[in-house]
Write a protein that holds these residues in place. Sequence first.
Motif, PDB file in Angstrom:
ATOM      1  N   LEU A  85       0.861  -1.179   0.000  1.00  0.00           N
ATOM      2  CA  LEU A  85       0.000   0.000   0.000  1.00  0.00           C
ATOM      3  C   LEU A  85       0.897   1.228   0.000  1.00  0.00           C
ATOM      4  CD1 LEU A  85      -2.680   1.509   0.213  1.00  0.00           C
ATOM      5  CD2 LEU A  85      -2.598   1.175   2.693  1.00  0.00           C
ATOM      6  N   LEU A  86       0.853   2.004  -1.079  1.00  0.00           N
ATOM      7  CA  LEU A  86       1.665   3.207  -1.233  1.00  0.00           C
ATOM      8  C   LEU A  86       0.781   4.432  -1.016  1.00  0.00           C
ATOM      9  CD1 LEU A  86       4.087   4.933  -2.227  1.00  0.00           C
ATOM     10  CD2 LEU A  86       3.327   4.449  -4.570  1.00  0.00           C
ATOM     11  N   VAL A  87       1.136   5.234  -0.022  1.00  0.00           N
ATOM     12  CA  VAL A  87       0.379   6.458   0.267  1.00  0.00           C
ATOM     13  C   VAL A  87       1.312   7.640   0.046  1.00  0.00           C
ATOM     14  CG1 VAL A  87      -1.113   7.664   1.894  1.00  0.00           C
ATOM     15  CG2 VAL A  87      -0.924   5.165   2.003  1.00  0.00           C
ATOM     16  N   GLU A  88       1.074   8.376  -1.028  1.00  0.00           N
ATOM     17  CA  GLU A  88       1.932   9.488  -1.451  1.00  0.00           C
ATOM     18  C   GLU A  88       1.065  10.531  -2.155  1.00  0.00           C
ATOM     19  OE1 GLU A  88       4.222  12.177  -2.459  1.00  0.00           O
ATOM     20  OE2 GLU A  88       5.466  10.526  -1.665  1.00  0.00           O
ATOM     21  N   ASP A  89       1.167  11.789  -1.725  1.00  0.00           N
ATOM     22  CA  ASP A  89       0.287  12.811  -2.293  1.00  0.00           C
ATOM     23  C   ASP A  89       0.786  13.386  -3.610  1.00  0.00           C
ATOM     24  OD1 ASP A  89       2.393  14.071  -0.861  1.00  0.00           O
ATOM     25  OD2 ASP A  89       1.280  15.946  -0.864  1.00  0.00           O
ATOM     26  N   ASP A  90       2.076  13.305  -3.887  1.00  0.00           N
ATOM     27  CA  ASP A  90       2.611  13.818  -5.140  1.00  0.00           C
ATOM     28  C   ASP A  90       2.316  12.816  -6.254  1.00  0.00           C
ATOM     29  OD1 ASP A  90       4.612  14.172  -7.334  1.00  0.00           O
ATOM     30  OD2 ASP A  90       5.299  15.813  -6.059  1.00  0.00           O
ATOM     31  N   GLU A  91       1.493  13.230  -7.205  1.00  0.00           N
ATOM     32  CA  GLU A  91       1.038  12.307  -8.243  1.00  0.00           C
ATOM     33  C   GLU A  91       2.184  11.744  -9.078  1.00  0.00           C
ATOM     34  OE1 GLU A  91      -2.080  12.126 -12.036  1.00  0.00           O
ATOM     35  OE2 GLU A  91      -1.898  13.941 -10.812  1.00  0.00           O
ATOM     36  N   VAL A  92       3.163  12.586  -9.403  1.00  0.00           N
ATOM     37  CA  VAL A  92       4.294  12.135 -10.218  1.00  0.00           C
ATOM     38  C   VAL A  92       5.103  11.083  -9.468  1.00  0.00           C
ATOM     39  CG1 VAL A  92       6.440  12.826 -11.337  1.00  0.00           C
ATOM     40  CG2 VAL A  92       4.417  14.299 -11.498  1.00  0.00           C
ATOM     41  N   ILE A 125       4.949   2.282 -10.575  1.00  0.00           N
ATOM     42  CA  ILE A 125       5.397   1.602 -11.792  1.00  0.00           C
ATOM     43  C   ILE A 125       6.691   0.843 -11.535  1.00  0.00           C
ATOM     44  CG2 ILE A 125       6.320   1.984 -14.117  1.00  0.00           C
ATOM     45  CD1 ILE A 125       4.315   4.297 -14.395  1.00  0.00           C
ATOM     46  N   ALA A 126       7.628   1.482 -10.814  1.00  0.00           N
ATOM     47  CA  ALA A 126       8.908   0.839 -10.524  1.00  0.00           C
ATOM     48  C   ALA A 126       8.712  -0.430  -9.691  1.00  0.00           C
ATOM     49  CB  ALA A 126       9.823   1.816  -9.789  1.00  0.00           C
ATOM     50  N   LEU A 127       7.849  -0.358  -8.685  1.00  0.00           N
ATOM     51  CA  LEU A 127       7.621  -1.524  -7.826  1.00  0.00           C
ATOM     52  C   LEU A 127       6.896  -2.633  -8.581  1.00  0.00           C
ATOM     53  CD1 LEU A 127       6.631   0.153  -4.428  1.00  0.00           C
ATOM     54  CD2 LEU A 127       8.835  -0.813  -5.102  1.00  0.00           C
ATOM     55  N   GLU A 128       5.984  -2.262  -9.450  1.00  0.00           N
ATOM     56  CA  GLU A 128       5.273  -3.267 -10.244  1.00  0.00           C
ATOM     57  C   GLU A 128       6.226  -3.991 -11.185  1.00  0.00           C
ATOM     58  OE1 GLU A 128       2.228  -0.832 -11.915  1.00  0.00           O
ATOM     59  OE2 GLU A 128       0.837  -1.161 -10.229  1.00  0.00           O
ATOM     60  N   ARG A 129       7.246  -3.296 -11.671  1.00  0.00           N
ATOM     61  CA  ARG A 129       8.249  -3.933 -12.526  1.00  0.00           C
ATOM     62  C   ARG A 129       9.035  -4.994 -11.762  1.00  0.00           C
ATOM     63  NH1 ARG A 129      10.451   1.561 -15.507  1.00  0.00           N
ATOM     64  NH2 ARG A 129       8.822   1.671 -17.123  1.00  0.00           N
ATOM     65  N   TYR A 130       9.120  -4.838 -10.451  1.00  0.00           N
ATOM     66  CA  TYR A 130       9.785  -5.840  -9.614  1.00  0.00           C
ATOM     67  C   TYR A 130       8.823  -6.945  -9.179  1.00  0.00           C
ATOM     68  CZ  TYR A 130      14.264  -3.426  -9.107  1.00  0.00           C
ATOM     69  OH  TYR A 130      15.495  -2.866  -9.343  1.00  0.00           O
ATOM     70  N   GLY A 131       7.601  -6.896  -9.659  1.00  0.00           N
ATOM     71  CA  GLY A 131       6.641  -7.958  -9.380  1.00  0.00           C
ATOM     72  C   GLY A 131       5.729  -7.728  -8.203  1.00  0.00           C
ATOM     73  N   TYR A 132       5.767  -6.533  -7.613  1.00  0.00           N
ATOM     74  CA  TYR A 132       4.900  -6.244  -6.483  1.00  0.00           C
ATOM     75  C   TYR A 132       3.524  -5.784  -6.959  1.00  0.00           C
ATOM     76  CZ  TYR A 132       9.253  -6.267  -3.806  1.00  0.00           C
ATOM     77  OH  TYR A 132      10.449  -6.627  -3.240  1.00  0.00           O
ATOM     78  N   GLY A 133       2.508  -6.119  -6.184  1.00  0.00           N
ATOM     79  CA  GLY A 133       1.177  -5.578  -6.428  1.00  0.00           C
ATOM     80  C   GLY A 133       1.021  -4.315  -5.614  1.00  0.00           C
ATOM     81  N   VAL A 134       0.691  -3.199  -6.254  1.00  0.00           N
ATOM     82  CA  VAL A 134       0.684  -1.904  -5.573  1.00  0.00           C
ATOM     83  C   VAL A 134      -0.708  -1.290  -5.588  1.00  0.00           C
ATOM     84  CG1 VAL A 134       1.710   0.396  -5.472  1.00  0.00           C
ATOM     85  CG2 VAL A 134       3.073  -1.534  -6.297  1.00  0.00           C
ATOM     86  N   THR A 135      -1.187  -0.919  -4.398  1.00  0.00           N
ATOM     87  CA  THR A 135      -2.406  -0.134  -4.246  1.00  0.00           C
ATOM     88  C   THR A 135      -1.984   1.261  -3.826  1.00  0.00           C
ATOM     89  OG1 THR A 135      -3.642  -2.084  -3.520  1.00  0.00           O
ATOM     90  CG2 THR A 135      -4.612   0.055  -3.039  1.00  0.00           C
ATOM     91  N   VAL A 136      -2.580   2.297  -4.426  1.00  0.00           N
ATOM     92  CA  VAL A 136      -2.119   3.656  -4.150  1.00  0.00           C
ATOM     93  C   VAL A 136      -3.221   4.512  -3.538  1.00  0.00           C
ATOM     94  CG1 VAL A 136      -0.404   3.571  -5.994  1.00  0.00           C
ATOM     95  CG2 VAL A 136      -2.682   4.481  -6.478  1.00  0.00           C
ATOM     96  N   ALA A 137      -2.775   5.489  -2.760  1.00  0.00           N
ATOM     97  CA  ALA A 137      -3.670   6.500  -2.189  1.00  0.00           C
ATOM     98  C   ALA A 137      -2.936   7.828  -2.202  1.00  0.00           C
ATOM     99  CB  ALA A 137      -4.084   6.124  -0.772  1.00  0.00           C
ATOM    100  N   GLY A 138      -3.701   8.923  -2.360  1.00  0.00           N
ATOM    101  CA  GLY A 138      -3.098  10.241  -2.445  1.00  0.00           C
ATOM    102  C   GLY A 138      -3.178  11.056  -1.176  1.00  0.00           C
ATOM    103  N   ASP A 139      -3.821  10.520  -0.145  1.00  0.00           N
ATOM    104  CA  ASP A 139      -3.911  11.230   1.131  1.00  0.00           C
ATOM    105  C   ASP A 139      -4.034  10.222   2.264  1.00  0.00           C
ATOM    106  OD1 ASP A 139      -6.950  11.000   2.004  1.00  0.00           O
ATOM    107  OD2 ASP A 139      -6.928  11.403  -0.145  1.00  0.00           O
ATOM    108  N   GLY A 140      -3.824  10.696   3.485  1.00  0.00           N
ATOM    109  CA  GLY A 140      -3.788   9.799   4.629  1.00  0.00           C
ATOM    110  C   GLY A 140      -5.109   9.119   4.940  1.00  0.00           C
ATOM    111  N   LEU A 141      -6.205   9.832   4.843  1.00  0.00           N
ATOM    112  CA  LEU A 141      -7.504   9.250   5.162  1.00  0.00           C
ATOM    113  C   LEU A 141      -7.889   8.154   4.174  1.00  0.00           C
ATOM    114  CD1 LEU A 141      -9.493  12.429   6.261  1.00  0.00           C
ATOM    115  CD2 LEU A 141      -8.607  10.587   7.718  1.00  0.00           C
TER     116      LEU A 141
END
Length: 235
Positions: free
Chosen positions: A10-17, A24-40
């Motif tokens: 679970l990646l929580v990062e507010d900067d979209e870039v 994308i980098a983590l998915e290239r290493y085979g990880y499944g990534v869920t993203v969120a742009g804010d803490g809540l």
Amino acid sequence: MSEATPVKILLVEDDEVIRRSVAIALERYGYGVTVAGDGLTGLELFREGRHDLLLLDVMLPGLDGIGLCRRIRESSTDPILMMSARGDALDVVSGLEAGADDYVVKPVDTSVLVARIRSLLRRATFAAPARAGETGREAPAGRLVFGDLAIDPAALEVFRDGRELTLTPTELRLLLEFAAQPGIVLDRQTLLREVWDYGWDGDTRVVDLCVQRLRKKIGADRVETVRGFGYKLRR
């Protein structure tokens, strides 16, 4: 974990870039990534699904990364890696005090980030070292007993006054390292190498803050500070 079941992050990062590039980098290493742009939103996603590791930015809108880390630690021992844009001492200390296992400073090289993630995942799935059962006073049930503290190295369970304690994988690994050599002073660089799996000199603040968190759970006097050298577990 099999290739058919990728590690979930679970990646929580507010900067979209940054969020997109890290995902994308983590998915290239085979990880499944869920993203969120804010803490809540991150907290909501954490509660809705199972994740193997949490990657949290410190500066987040709504609920910042420190607050999010604390909320997660109320119910979970999942590995948490904090990201700080500045490497500011206050950010680092606050994150580790809140329960994070480690931190990286942005911008972070992908290979370094993946190395830290792999180290955290190994800690979360490790088997107790065989030598942990060879030292200390061993109880009939196979537990190592140090005063009111009892450690079962095989079951990876820790008890204080008969009550089972909830430790994060890093805290447990640290305690087992101490219990394997009770009464022996372990310096911070040794602990970074053996517990955090650092193959290079790292920030020893992660050791100090994790020891502080461990003391709150097992007793303030159980781990003794030997000034100028390191720490030791009292027999």
